[in-house]
Design a protein around this motif. Structure first.
Motif, PDB file in Angstrom:
ATOM      1  N   LEU A  65       0.850  -1.216  -0.230  1.00 37.87           N
ATOM      2  CA  LEU A  65      -0.005  -0.110   0.140  1.00 37.87           C
ATOM      3  C   LEU A  65       0.999   1.387  -0.149  1.00 37.87           C
ATOM      4  CD1 LEU A  65      -2.649   1.088   0.152  1.00 37.87           C
ATOM      5  CD2 LEU A  65      -2.984   0.771   2.624  1.00 37.87           C
ATOM      6  N   ARG A  66       1.809   1.348   0.757  1.00 36.24           N
ATOM      7  CA  ARG A  66       2.990   2.456   0.965  1.00 36.24           C
ATOM      8  C   ARG A  66       3.765   2.611  -0.439  1.00 36.24           C
ATOM      9  NH1 ARG A  66       4.773   1.783   7.399  1.00 36.24           N
ATOM     10  NH2 ARG A  66       2.671   2.556   7.982  1.00 36.24           N
ATOM     11  N   ARG A  89       1.320   1.866 -12.525  1.00 41.48           N
ATOM     12  CA  ARG A  89       1.800   1.054 -11.451  1.00 41.48           C
ATOM     13  C   ARG A  89       0.653   0.920 -10.324  1.00 41.48           C
ATOM     14  NH1 ARG A  89       7.547   1.899  -8.888  1.00 41.48           N
ATOM     15  NH2 ARG A  89       8.113  -0.287  -9.538  1.00 41.48           N
ATOM     16  N   PHE A  90       0.125   2.163 -10.132  1.00 37.31           N
ATOM     17  CA  PHE A  90      -0.835   1.999  -9.024  1.00 37.31           C
ATOM     18  C   PHE A  90      -2.150   1.202  -9.272  1.00 37.31           C
ATOM     19  CE2 PHE A  90      -4.798   3.488  -7.022  1.00 37.31           C
ATOM     20  CZ  PHE A  90      -4.408   3.469  -5.601  1.00 37.31           C
ATOM     21  N   GLY A  91      -2.422   1.398 -10.717  1.00 39.21           N
ATOM     22  CA  GLY A  91      -3.658   0.659 -11.031  1.00 39.21           C
ATOM     23  C   GLY A  91      -3.383  -0.674 -11.070  1.00 39.21           C
ATOM     24  N   ARG A  92      -2.205  -1.215 -11.447  1.00 35.94           N
ATOM     25  CA  ARG A  92      -1.833  -2.692 -11.370  1.00 35.94           C
ATOM     26  C   ARG A  92      -2.019  -3.161  -9.922  1.00 35.94           C
ATOM     27  NH1 ARG A  92       1.961  -0.905 -15.404  1.00 35.94           N
ATOM     28  NH2 ARG A  92       3.608  -1.160 -13.661  1.00 35.94           N
ATOM     29  N   TRP A  93      -1.660  -2.407  -9.060  1.00 37.48           N
ATOM     30  CA  TRP A  93      -1.553  -2.821  -7.664  1.00 37.48           C
ATOM     31  C   TRP A  93      -2.995  -2.876  -7.298  1.00 37.48           C
ATOM     32  CZ3 TRP A  93      -3.973  -0.418  -3.479  1.00 37.48           C
ATOM     33  CH2 TRP A  93      -3.917  -1.124  -2.259  1.00 37.48           C
ATOM     34  N   TYR A  94      -3.713  -2.028  -7.668  1.00 35.41           N
ATOM     35  CA  TYR A  94      -5.126  -1.698  -6.976  1.00 35.41           C
ATOM     36  C   TYR A  94      -6.187  -2.643  -7.858  1.00 35.41           C
ATOM     37  CZ  TYR A  94      -9.603   0.454  -6.203  1.00 35.41           C
ATOM     38  OH  TYR A  94     -11.035   0.864  -5.585  1.00 35.41           O
ATOM     39  N   GLY A 111      -4.013  -5.620  -4.572  1.00 36.85           N
ATOM     40  CA  GLY A 111      -4.891  -4.810  -3.533  1.00 36.85           C
ATOM     41  C   GLY A 111      -6.481  -5.181  -3.995  1.00 36.85           C
ATOM     42  N   ALA A 112      -6.710  -5.729  -4.822  1.00 32.15           N
ATOM     43  CA  ALA A 112      -8.345  -6.277  -4.978  1.00 32.15           C
ATOM     44  C   ALA A 112      -8.837  -7.067  -4.136  1.00 32.15           C
ATOM     45  CB  ALA A 112      -8.546  -6.734  -6.321  1.00 32.15           C
TER      46      ALA A 112
END
Length: 158
Positions: free
Chosen positions: A11-12, A47-52, A56-57
């Motif tokens: 998350l960080r 990058r954030f979207g790939r995690w989200y 992250g899902a």
């Protein structure tokens, strides 16, 4: 390392990736050269979207996670608009010889740059909303017990 620690680290890292991405948008307006990796992409590909939408899902059961999606997509739309304002010459009418002679070309460019700066202010405001939601998400994750975290990930994998 506990699952909770891994989630908080991811998350960080995602938050830092988001902050870095906003800096690229700022640099773009300042006239700095843009690397191919920093050209606007849809919200699912950064990058954030790939995690989200990836790891992250598993947190999608949390309201603070769900609150991030729309502002994040809006942010990408704004960045694309800024990019087009600065670089999309196909939609700009050619000023012709006299227009160039009288400086209309640079006047139009300056107007587009000013509009891009204005949109960047909007982008920064949306970015702050995202960061606030990310802080809340981190707090929510930290408040979960290990059993609750296991349940989230078990449900996400099923």
């Amino acid at each position: 390392m506990s699952q909770k620690t891994v989630i908080v680290q991811e998350l960080r890292a995602a938050r830092q990736g988001h902050i870095r991405w906003v800096r690229y948008a700022s640099a773009l307006i300042s006239g700095m050269e843009v690397l191919k990796d920093h050209v606007p992409v849809v919200g699912t590909d950064c990058r954030f979207g790939r995690w989200y939408y990836g790891a992250g899902a598993a947190l999608s059961g949390l309201e603070s996670y769900r609150n991030i999606e729309q502002p994040h997509l809006d942010l990408h739309d704004m960045y694309m608009e800024i990019f087009k304002l600065l670089f999309d010459d196909d939609n700009q009418a050619s000023p012709g010889f006299f227009g160039r002679l009288l400086g209309r070309s640079s006047t139009q460019k300056n107007a587009r740059t000013e509009k891009a700066r204005s949109r960047f202010a909007d982008l920064e405001a949306v970015s702050q909303v995202i960061l606030k939601h990310l802080e809340q998400l981190e707090s929510d994750v930290l408040a979960l017990s290990d059993a609750e975290i296991e349940r989230l990930f078990y449900t996400a994998e099923a």
